[in-house]
Write an enzyme that holds these catalytic residues in place. Structure first.
Site, short mmCIF file in Angstrom:
data_model
loop_
_atom_site.label_atom_id
_atom_site.label_comp_id
_atom_site.label_asym_id
_atom_site.label_seq_id
_atom_site.Cartn_x
_atom_site.Cartn_y
_atom_site.Cartn_z
N GLU A 162 39.40 59.87 14.95
CA GLU A 162 38.63 59.87 13.78
C GLU A 162 38.99 60.78 12.67
O GLU A 162 39.24 62.10 12.68
CB GLU A 162 37.24 60.15 13.95
N ASN A 180 29.75 60.67 15.95
CA ASN A 180 28.66 61.36 16.71
C ASN A 180 27.28 61.06 15.83
O ASN A 180 26.39 61.17 16.42
CB ASN A 180 28.80 62.88 16.83
N SER A 234 34.00 68.20 16.13
CA SER A 234 33.16 67.20 16.37
C SER A 234 31.96 67.11 15.02
O SER A 234 31.30 66.23 15.22
CB SER A 234 32.82 67.08 17.64
N HIS A 256 39.54 64.39 14.57
CA HIS A 256 38.64 64.01 15.63
C HIS A 256 39.33 63.38 16.86
O HIS A 256 39.13 62.10 16.95
CB HIS A 256 37.37 63.79 14.88
N1 CAA Z 1 44.87 61.85 31.26
C1 CAA Z 1 45.56 60.88 31.33
N2 CAA Z 1 45.55 59.86 31.94
C2 CAA Z 1 44.18 59.94 32.40
C3 CAA Z 1 43.17 60.66 32.25
C4 CAA Z 1 43.74 61.98 31.62
N3 CAA Z 1 42.81 63.22 31.54
N4 CAA Z 1 41.99 60.46 32.68
C5 CAA Z 1 42.00 59.07 33.02
N5 CAA Z 1 43.36 58.92 32.96
C6 CAA Z 1 43.84 57.44 33.09
C7 CAA Z 1 44.00 57.09 34.51
O1 CAA Z 1 44.92 57.44 35.05
C8 CAA Z 1 43.60 55.54 34.42
O2 CAA Z 1 44.95 55.08 33.90
P1 CAA Z 1 45.11 53.43 34.62
O3 CAA Z 1 44.34 52.54 33.60
O4 CAA Z 1 46.63 53.07 34.01
O5 CAA Z 1 44.98 53.21 36.06
C9 CAA Z 1 42.69 55.40 33.24
O6 CAA Z 1 42.81 56.44 32.32
C10 CAA Z 1 41.13 55.20 33.65
O7 CAA Z 1 41.02 56.23 34.62
P2 CAA Z 1 40.08 56.21 36.08
O8 CAA Z 1 40.63 54.72 36.67
O9 CAA Z 1 40.54 57.34 36.47
O10 CAA Z 1 38.47 56.50 35.69
P3 CAA Z 1 37.76 55.41 34.76
O11 CAA Z 1 38.09 53.80 34.88
O12 CAA Z 1 36.46 55.81 34.97
O13 CAA Z 1 37.97 55.55 33.30
C11 CAA Z 1 37.82 56.82 31.33
C12 CAA Z 1 38.04 57.09 32.88
C13 CAA Z 1 38.62 56.18 30.57
C14 CAA Z 1 37.86 58.41 30.90
C15 CAA Z 1 36.38 56.36 31.30
O14 CAA Z 1 35.52 56.86 32.16
C16 CAA Z 1 35.73 56.08 29.85
O15 CAA Z 1 36.19 55.44 28.95
N6 CAA Z 1 34.58 57.10 29.84
C17 CAA Z 1 34.13 57.35 28.31
C18 CAA Z 1 34.86 58.08 27.59
C19 CAA Z 1 34.21 58.60 26.10
O16 CAA Z 1 33.24 58.00 25.97
N7 CAA Z 1 34.72 59.82 25.41
C20 CAA Z 1 34.48 59.84 24.37
C21 CAA Z 1 33.33 61.11 24.41
S1 CAA Z 1 32.89 61.71 23.01
C22 CAA Z 1 34.07 62.71 22.30
O17 CAA Z 1 35.16 62.94 23.04
C23 CAA Z 1 33.92 63.29 21.17
C24 CAA Z 1 32.85 64.23 20.64
O18 CAA Z 1 32.88 64.62 19.49
C25 CAA Z 1 31.50 64.47 21.54
#
Ligand code: CAA
Length: 296
Positions: A151, A189, A118, A139
Site C-alpha cells: 500500500e 486497516n 500501518s 505499507h
Molecule cells: N517467507 C517466505 N515464504 C513463506 C513465508 C515466509 N515468511 N510464510 C509462508 N511462506 C510460503 C510458504 O512456503 C508457502 O509457499 P508455497 O505456496 O510455494 O507452498 C506459502 O507461503 C503458503 O504457506 P503455508 O502453506 O505454510 O501456509 P498457509 O497456506 O497457511 O499460508 C499465509 C500462509 C500466506 C501467511 C496465509 O496463512 C495467509 O494468507 N494469511 C493471511 C495473511 C494476511 O492477511 N496478512 C496481512 C496481515 S495485516 C498486515 O500485515 C498489515 C497491518 O498493517 C496489520
C-alpha cells in the site's frame, strides 16, 4: 535506485530487507540492537531456506541474497549513501519522528524516506523532515516475502515523481503496489480492523465461539485465516492501537474498540507473540484456549 536501507530488523523489517535483497538491491539493515539484527538475519535465512525447499529460488539465489545484506547498528553511517530508506521500527509516533529527523540529517539529498507504518500519518512524519515531498508510506503486508500488496501512501506533500519511483520500485520486487491517500488507517486497516473488531464484538456478545467465527469467515468468505486468528498474528495490541487511530481520526463511534479487545490487551493476551490471544500458541501451533470464557 539500487542502494536501500531498512531501519528495524523485526518481523516487517527483516521481511522488507529479504525481498529487496532477493530482487538485487544492496541492503543495509539497521537496528539499535545487534541481537535483533542477528535474529532478523536468522529469520531471513530460514525464510530463504523455505523458498529453496519449495523450489521458488535456487541455493545460489539464497547465497547472493544474503551477501547483499549488511547489518549495522549505526543509523547515520547506514543511510549516508542510500537512494531509499524504509523505516520499519516500532509503531510509536515519537520514535518514528526522532528516526525521521535523523534520517533526514544523514541521508543524501536525493534519498527518498519511506515508512512501513500501518497507521501513523505520513503527512505528520513528513513534516518532521526538510524534504516532505520525498516522504512516502510503503505499507508491506506480513509475511512480506509472500504477500503481493504494497500500500503506497502519499502524504499531503509527496510529489508525483517520488510516488511513481516508489510504485516502480515496488513492482521491481514482484509486488502489486496500490496508491492511496493519507487518511486514518489508509485503506487496508480502515477496512481490515473494523472487521476484526466486529468479530471480537460478535464473540463478546456470545453470538458464536472463536472457532465458529473464524470458520464462518474462512469457509464462507474464502479468507485464508479467520479474523480472530489473524488478530492473534497481527498482535492484539497493534489491532487496539489502530482502532484508536481510526476512532480519534474520524470521531465516529463505529470505530470504538470492543471492550473485550481492551481487556485482553490489558491482561497481556496479545496473540502469537505472548503465547495466547484468542487461541493458545504455546506449543507452536494453534490450539483453542481450554477455559474459553469468551464464547457461548
Ligand atoms: N517467507 C517466505 N515464504 C513463506 C513465508 C515466509 N515468511 N510464510 C509462508 N511462506 C510460503 C510458504 O512456503 C508457502 O509457499 P508455497 O505456496 O510455494 O507452498 C506459502 O507461503 C503458503 O504457506 P503455508 O502453506 O505454510 O501456509 P498457509 O497456506 O497457511 O499460508 C499465509 C500462509 C500466506 C501467511 C496465509 O496463512 C495467509 O494468507 N494469511 C493471511 C495473511 C494476511 O492477511 N496478512 C496481512 C496481515 S495485516 C498486515 O500485515 C498489515 C497491518 O498493517 C496489520
Amino acid at each position: 535506485m539500487k542502494k536501500i536501507a531498512v531501519i528495524g530488523a523485526g518481523t516487517m523489517g527483516n521481511g522488507i530487507a529479504h525481498v529487496f535483497a532477493q530482487f538485487g538491491y544492496d541492503v543495509n539493515l539497521i537496528d539499535i540492537s545487534q541481537a535483533s539484527l542477528d535474529r532478523g538475519l536468522a529469520t531471513i535465512t530460514k525464510n530463504l531456506d523455505r523458498q529453496v525447499s519449495k523450489e521458488k529460488i535456487s541455493e545460489a539465489d539464497k547465497t547472493s541474497t544474503l551477501t547483499r545484506i549488511k547489518t549495522l547498528t549505526d543509523l547515520s553511517s547506514g543511510v549516508k549513501d542510500r537512494d531509499l530508506v524504509v523505516e520499519a521500527a516500532t509503531e510509536n509516533i515519537d520514535l518514528k519522528l526522532k528516526i525521521f529527523k535523523q534520517m533526514d540529517e544523514h541521508a543524501p539529498a536525493h534519498c527518498i524516506l519511506s515508512t512501513n507504518t500501518s497507521s501513523i500519518s505520513i503527512t505528520k512524519i513528513a513534516a518532521a523532515t526538510s524534504r516532505p515531498e520525498q516522504v512516502i508510506g510503503m505499507h508491506f503486508m506480513n509475511p512480506v516475502p509472500v504477500m503481493k500488496l504494497v500500500e503506497i501512501i502519499r502524504g499531503y506533500a509527496t510529489s508525483d515523481e517520488v510516488t511513481q519511483t516508489i510504485m516502480a520500485a515496488s513492482r521491481s520486487l514482484g509486488k502489486s503496489p496500490v496508491e492511496v491517500n493519507d487518511y486514518p488507517g489508509f485503506v487496508a486497516n480502515r477496512i481490515l480492523m473494523p472487521m476484526i473488531n466486529e468479530a471480537i464484538i460478535t464473540l463478546h456478545e456470545g453470538v458464536a465461539g472463536v472457532e465458529e467465527i473464524d470458520t464462518v469467515m474462512k469457509l464462507g468468505m474464502a479468507h485464508p485465516m479467520g479474523p480472530l486468528q489473524l488478530a492473534d498474528f497481527i498482535g492484539l495490541d497493534v489491532c487496539l492501537s489502530i482502532m484508536h487511530v481510526l476512532y480519534d481520526g474520524f470521531g465516529n463511534g463505529k470505530y470504538a474498540p470492543c471492550p473485550l479487545l481492551v481487556n485482553m490487551v490489558t491482561a497481556g493476551k496479545l496473540g502469537v507473540k505472548s503465547g495466547e490471544g484468542f487461541y493458545s500458541w504455546t506449543h507452536g501451533t494453534k490450539e483453542l484456549v481450554v477455559a474459553d470464557n469468551f464464547s457461548k
